[in-house]
Design a protein around this motif. Structure first.
Motif, PDB file in Angstrom:
ATOM      1  N   GLN A 297      19.978  35.629  40.470  1.00  0.00           N
ATOM      2  CA  GLN A 297      20.197  34.218  40.056  1.00  0.00           C
ATOM      3  C   GLN A 297      18.658  33.872  41.002  1.00  0.00           C
ATOM      4  O   GLN A 297      18.618  33.783  42.102  1.00  0.00           O
TER       5      GLN A 297
ATOM      6  N   TYR B 147      18.815  39.441  49.458  1.00  0.00           N
ATOM      7  CA  TYR B 147      17.896  38.697  48.646  1.00  0.00           C
ATOM      8  C   TYR B 147      16.597  39.450  48.152  1.00  0.00           C
ATOM      9  O   TYR B 147      16.223  40.249  48.792  1.00  0.00           O
TER      10      TYR B 147
ATOM     11  N   ILE C 280      16.603  31.050  42.719  1.00  0.00           N
ATOM     12  CA  ILE C 280      17.212  30.063  43.769  1.00  0.00           C
ATOM     13  C   ILE C 280      16.074  29.242  44.363  1.00  0.00           C
ATOM     14  O   ILE C 280      16.195  28.158  44.743  1.00  0.00           O
TER      15      ILE C 280
ATOM     16  N   GLN D  56      19.062  35.602  44.212  1.00  0.00           N
ATOM     17  CA  GLN D  56      20.078  35.925  45.243  1.00  0.00           C
ATOM     18  C   GLN D  56      21.147  36.473  44.063  1.00  0.00           C
ATOM     19  O   GLN D  56      21.510  35.663  42.953  1.00  0.00           O
TER      20      GLN D  56
ATOM     21  N   THR E  76      19.048  29.919  52.917  1.00  0.00           N
ATOM     22  CA  THR E  76      19.821  30.815  52.641  1.00  0.00           C
ATOM     23  C   THR E  76      21.217  30.349  52.617  1.00  0.00           C
ATOM     24  O   THR E  76      21.593  29.310  53.273  1.00  0.00           O
ATOM     25  N   THR E  77      22.233  30.744  51.601  1.00  0.00           N
ATOM     26  CA  THR E  77      23.567  30.150  51.271  1.00  0.00           C
ATOM     27  C   THR E  77      24.644  31.246  51.727  1.00  0.00           C
ATOM     28  O   THR E  77      25.753  30.966  51.734  1.00  0.00           O
TER      29      THR E  77
END
Length: 467
Positions: free
Chosen positions: A95, A127, A97, A92, A121-122
């Motif tokens: 980065q 993504y 994850i 993401q 997911t945040t």
């Protein structure tokens, strides 16, 4: 540098498990962007790892990048199947994850194993999914699919539920358990132990740990069994071998256990030696029972537990565990009050006790020990412990020796129901010795064994002043 850069694309932060950053290289000019194929939910995409695929300069594996768009706080599963022995990484904003671990067993199987990865997911954004070879020798075609994941994580679950769940990495996944009826409950977590190794924790509504288990179920699966009152609890599912291995499918099952109708035993009860089985409920608290003898008697104890492992003792001597939930002990006891204790570290469950009595075999030397006079006798057939009386007139230091060339001896010295000292092996041999200062009074010497005893095995017992 962005992921679209060719020569040295950093695909993520340092991977926690390996401490390695990902760098890739492609033979085309640097200004040419890397193509990230778009993935759609529940639509398979085909690909192939070959010598022209992106190269990881750290470990030499080849990779193909993809992208997809997901909503905030959405549970997603990525599956890679086909001839390729694969690894999966999810990024993401560059980065890392989520990622799968190197699969050692993948290279030992004739047919490649499917690789799967689940995560939450945040953010509502794009993504990146990186499909890589399991090692430098992993090449071949594959299909990759991204799909919404159905899960009960952070949701309320009830008794008599069977949940098909997916570990998504991290320390644990939480499930809110709502109990409507006071009863005994069993919570099972079952999975492929070589990849996950289930571990369970149950917390109360305030987050305080009530019970935990690693291998209480079959084949190293986790099992919790405890008595719960109506209210809300939290189940935490994780991996006993580390958060990096908390990936893959598992089953979470919550069951209310039917209880026997004759739960008549309660701690503190006086037991009858009539051979009748009686049941009780163990609720995470030690249970203790007593019975009386008017003469030397051979007492045999049989106990079964359901849903928990117990430490069962008769006058401080531990009953032998015959299988996972059956315990037996036969001992020659002296007149007086005797106690049976049942204890378990954390679990709850149902137990049964059965006591029988018969006349003690007449040993040639009797059951009273005298200072300086050795007792040379046998451990009668089917008996694993004999209790002797010891009367001390002169206070001082004394040595009690138990020796046998037929079995591993074990000694306990007790007074007024309390174990003063016990010993298994003296000076690295299988004989036992207790050396202790004794005041004037009456004591019990328990001559027993650490393991199994052959029928009518010889042993000697001697109490003498310490040199």
């Amino acid at each position: 540098m962005k992921l679209s850069t060719l020569v040295a694309a950093i695909l993520g932060a340092v991977i926690a498990s390996g401490g390695t950053a990902y760098y890739y290289q492609q033979k085309t000019p640097e200004q040419t962007p890397v193509t990230h194929s778009q993935l759609q939910f529940e639509q398979k995409a085909l690909g192939e790892i070959n010598t022209t695929s992106l190269l990881n300069l750290t470990d030499g594996v080849r990779s193909i990048p993809y992208k997809f768009t997901a909503k905030d706080e959405q549970f997603v599963k990525v599956a890679v199947s086909g001839a390729l022995r694969a690894q999966i990484s999810v990024l993401q904003n560059g980065q890392l994850i989520a990622h799968t671990n190197y699969c050692e067993e993948c290279n030992s199987t004739t047919r490649p194993l499917p690789t799967t990865l689940a995560f939450k997911t945040t953010k509502d954004q794009e993504y990146q999914i990186i499909v890589s070879g399991n090692d430098t020798r992993s090449y071949g075609p594959f299909s990759v699919e991204v799909a919404p994941l159905k899960t009960s994580v952070d949701e309320i679950v009830k008794a008599d539920s069977v949940l098909q769940e997916w570990a998504m990495g991290g320390e644990h996944q939480s499930y809110e358990l709502e109990i409507d009826e006071e009863a005994l409950y069993t919570i099972d977590m079952r999975a492929d132990q070589s990849r996950l190794d289930p571990y369970l924790v149950l917390n109360d509504a305030q987050g305080r740990r009530l019970i935990a288990d690693d291998d209480g179920g079959e084949n190293l699966n986790a099992r919790l069994q405890t008595y719960l009152k109506p209210g809300k609890y939290s189940i935490q599912a994780s991996s006993a071998i580390g958060s990096e291995y908390f990936q893959g499918p598992f089953i979470l099952e919550i069951k209310k256990q039917a209880l026997p109708e004759n739960l008549t035993l309660e701690s503190g009860a006086v037991l009858a030696l009539d051979g009748e089985s009686k049941s009780g409920l163990y609720l995470n608290e030690p249970q203790q029972f007593s019975f009386e003898l008017s003469q030397p008697t051979q007492v045999s104890l049989f106990s079964e537990t359901s849903g928990f492992y117990a430490d069962i003792t008769l006058d401080g001597v531990t009953a032998k565990q015959q299988d996972s939930n059956t315990y037996t002990l036969s001992s020659i006891l002296q007149p007086g009050t005797h106690t049976i204790s049942i204890n378990s570290d954390e679990q709850s469950g149902v137990y049964t006790l059965n006591l029988t009595a018969q006349a003690a075999p007449r040993l040639a030397t009797g059951y009273a020990l005298k200072i300086g006079e050795a007792v040379n006798t046998i451990m009668p057939s089917k008996v694993s412990s004999t209790v002797y009386t010891l009367s001390i007139q002169d206070p001082g230091s004394y040595v009690i020796d138990m020796e046998s060339d037929a079995f591993d001896t074990y000694l306990l010295l007790r007074q007024n129901g309390i174990t003063l000292m016990e010993n298994d092996d003296n000076d690295f041999n299988t004989n036992s010795r207790i050396e202790l200062h004794l005041e004037s009074g009456n004591y019990e010497v328990h001559a027993t064994s650490f393991g199994s005893v052959s029928p009518n095995a010889n042993y000697s017992l001697l109490v003498s002043p310490a040199p």
